[in-house]
Design a protein around this motif. Structure first.
Motif, PDB file in Angstrom:
ATOM      1  N   ILE A   1       4.474   8.198  -7.242  1.00 18.39           N
ATOM      2  CA  ILE A   1       4.739   8.572  -6.000  1.00 18.39           C
ATOM      3  C   ILE A   1       3.840   9.722  -5.446  1.00 18.39           C
ATOM      4  CG2 ILE A   1       6.455  10.075  -4.583  1.00 18.39           C
ATOM      5  CD1 ILE A   1       8.750   8.803  -6.357  1.00 18.39           C
ATOM      6  N   VAL A   2       3.476  10.825  -6.509  1.00 18.60           N
ATOM      7  CA  VAL A   2       2.377  11.412  -6.313  1.00 18.60           C
ATOM      8  C   VAL A   2       1.204  11.137  -7.089  1.00 18.60           C
ATOM      9  CG1 VAL A   2       3.904  13.474  -5.446  1.00 18.60           C
ATOM     10  CG2 VAL A   2       3.384  13.256  -7.870  1.00 18.60           C
ATOM     11  N   PRO A   3       0.103  11.497  -6.836  1.00 21.34           N
ATOM     12  CA  PRO A   3      -1.359  11.167  -7.774  1.00 21.34           C
ATOM     13  C   PRO A   3      -1.361  12.144  -8.815  1.00 21.34           C
ATOM     14  CG  PRO A   3      -1.818  12.444  -5.616  1.00 21.34           C
ATOM     15  CD  PRO A   3      -0.597  12.235  -5.565  1.00 21.34           C
ATOM     16  N   HIS A   4      -1.995  11.453  -9.884  1.00 22.97           N
ATOM     17  CA  HIS A   4      -2.351  11.980 -11.055  1.00 22.97           C
ATOM     18  C   HIS A   4      -4.020  12.492 -11.238  1.00 22.97           C
ATOM     19  CE1 HIS A   4       0.908  11.063 -13.925  1.00 22.97           C
ATOM     20  NE2 HIS A   4       1.456  10.925 -12.949  1.00 22.97           N
TER      21      HIS A   4
ATOM     22  N   GLY B   1       1.888  10.526   2.161  1.00 25.22           N
ATOM     23  CA  GLY B   1       0.888  11.155   2.855  1.00 25.22           C
ATOM     24  C   GLY B   1       1.403  12.643   3.243  1.00 25.22           C
ATOM     25  N   SER B   2       2.718  13.103   2.617  1.00 26.44           N
ATOM     26  CA  SER B   2       3.114  14.150   2.881  1.00 26.44           C
ATOM     27  C   SER B   2       2.441  15.037   1.973  1.00 26.44           C
ATOM     28  CB  SER B   2       4.651  14.187   2.915  1.00 26.44           C
ATOM     29  OG  SER B   2       4.983  13.831   1.883  1.00 26.44           O
ATOM     30  N   ASN B   3       2.061  14.964   0.809  1.00 23.42           N
ATOM     31  CA  ASN B   3       1.475  15.844  -0.385  1.00 23.42           C
ATOM     32  C   ASN B   3       0.184  15.322  -0.524  1.00 23.42           C
ATOM     33  OD1 ASN B   3       4.824  15.078  -1.061  1.00 23.42           O
ATOM     34  ND2 ASN B   3       4.224  17.275  -1.133  1.00 23.42           N
ATOM     35  N   THR B   4      -0.888  16.350  -0.369  1.00 30.36           N
ATOM     36  CA  THR B   4      -1.948  16.134  -0.654  1.00 30.36           C
ATOM     37  C   THR B   4      -2.487  17.416  -1.923  1.00 30.36           C
ATOM     38  OG1 THR B   4      -2.722  17.748   1.022  1.00 30.36           O
ATOM     39  CG2 THR B   4      -2.710  15.380   1.403  1.00 30.36           C
TER      40      THR B   4
ATOM     41  N   PHE C   1       0.741  -1.112  -0.042  1.00 31.29           N
ATOM     42  CA  PHE C   1       0.028  -0.012   0.078  1.00 31.29           C
ATOM     43  C   PHE C   1       0.963   1.243  -0.179  1.00 31.29           C
ATOM     44  CE2 PHE C   1      -3.866   2.408   0.547  1.00 31.29           C
ATOM     45  CZ  PHE C   1      -3.804   3.127   1.322  1.00 31.29           C
ATOM     46  N   SER C   2       1.963   1.154   0.747  1.00 32.88           N
ATOM     47  CA  SER C   2       2.658   2.456   0.757  1.00 32.88           C
ATOM     48  C   SER C   2       3.464   2.855  -0.300  1.00 32.88           C
ATOM     49  CB  SER C   2       3.769   2.346   2.007  1.00 32.88           C
ATOM     50  OG  SER C   2       4.495   1.091   1.780  1.00 32.88           O
ATOM     51  N   GLN C   3       3.399   1.960  -1.608  1.00 34.72           N
ATOM     52  CA  GLN C   3       4.096   2.318  -2.724  1.00 34.72           C
ATOM     53  C   GLN C   3       3.274   2.731  -3.645  1.00 34.72           C
ATOM     54  OE1 GLN C   3       6.531  -1.012  -3.742  1.00 34.72           O
ATOM     55  NE2 GLN C   3       8.098  -0.650  -2.121  1.00 34.72           N
ATOM     56  N   TYR C   4       1.759   2.927  -3.441  1.00 33.66           N
ATOM     57  CA  TYR C   4       0.667   3.470  -4.136  1.00 33.66           C
ATOM     58  C   TYR C   4       0.443   4.817  -3.929  1.00 33.66           C
ATOM     59  CZ  TYR C   4       0.374  -1.133  -6.407  1.00 33.66           C
ATOM     60  OH  TYR C   4       0.595  -2.502  -6.827  1.00 33.66           O
ATOM     61  N   SER C   5       0.396   5.920  -4.718  1.00 36.35           N
ATOM     62  CA  SER C   5      -0.220   7.142  -4.486  1.00 36.35           C
ATOM     63  C   SER C   5      -1.864   6.793  -4.364  1.00 36.35           C
ATOM     64  CB  SER C   5       0.064   8.398  -5.396  1.00 36.35           C
ATOM     65  OG  SER C   5      -0.295   7.942  -6.631  1.00 36.35           O
TER      66      SER C   5
ATOM     67  N   SER D   1      -6.647  11.590   3.676  1.00 31.69           N
ATOM     68  CA  SER D   1      -5.524  11.186   4.558  1.00 31.69           C
ATOM     69  C   SER D   1      -5.329   9.765   4.246  1.00 31.69           C
ATOM     70  CB  SER D   1      -5.860  11.535   5.956  1.00 31.69           C
ATOM     71  OG  SER D   1      -6.984  10.886   6.505  1.00 31.69           O
ATOM     72  N   ARG D   2      -4.256   9.278   4.935  1.00 32.13           N
ATOM     73  CA  ARG D   2      -4.061   7.831   4.656  1.00 32.13           C
ATOM     74  C   ARG D   2      -3.174   7.144   5.913  1.00 32.13           C
ATOM     75  NH1 ARG D   2      -0.690   7.121  -0.553  1.00 32.13           N
ATOM     76  NH2 ARG D   2      -0.634   4.566   0.213  1.00 32.13           N
TER      77      ARG D   2
END
Length: 124
Positions: free
Chosen positions: A102-105, A55-58, A29-33, A71-72
């Protein structure tokens, strides 16, 4: 293969709050945005909010910024969308998505995995 299951949808009056949860299994899980998208009747699926691996970038759509919080919890393999000050235009099916960036699209086509969706209805 990652499985995603959303929960927490329902019917709420305008101005109310709901909290959506997405539980993940079958991957690291920690390797998915992670991101939340929504789709209203007759409209295309749109980005709502996203969160990076750590979780540091939203990131938020303009329409929900300052009302919704993503949040995650990487220990519990969950991502949460807290929705406050809900409006009738927030009515939609909400989907949880996961991808390996690493960051969500903000484009739905970038996501590898989707949940089945949960209905949110906001009455006026």
């Amino acid at each position: 293969q990652v499985q995603l299951v959303e929960s927490g949808g329902g019917v709420v009056q305008a101005g109310g709050s709901l909290s959506l949860s997405c539980a993940a299994s079958g991957g690291t899980f920690s390797q998915y945005s992670m991101a939340w998208f929504r789709q209203a009747p007759g409209k295309e699926r749109e980005f709502v909010a996203g969160i990076s691996w750590s979780g540091s970038n939203t990131f938020y759509a303009d329409s929900v910024r300052d009302r919704f919080t993503i949040s995650r919890d990487n220990a519990l393999n969950t991502v949460t969308l807290q929705m406050n000050s809900l409006k009738p235009e927030d009515t939609a099916i909400y989907y949880c998505g996961a991808n390996r960036f690493i960051v969500p699209h903000q484009t739905g086509g970038a996501y590898d995995y989707w949940g089945q969706g949960t209905q949110v209805t906001v009455s006026s």
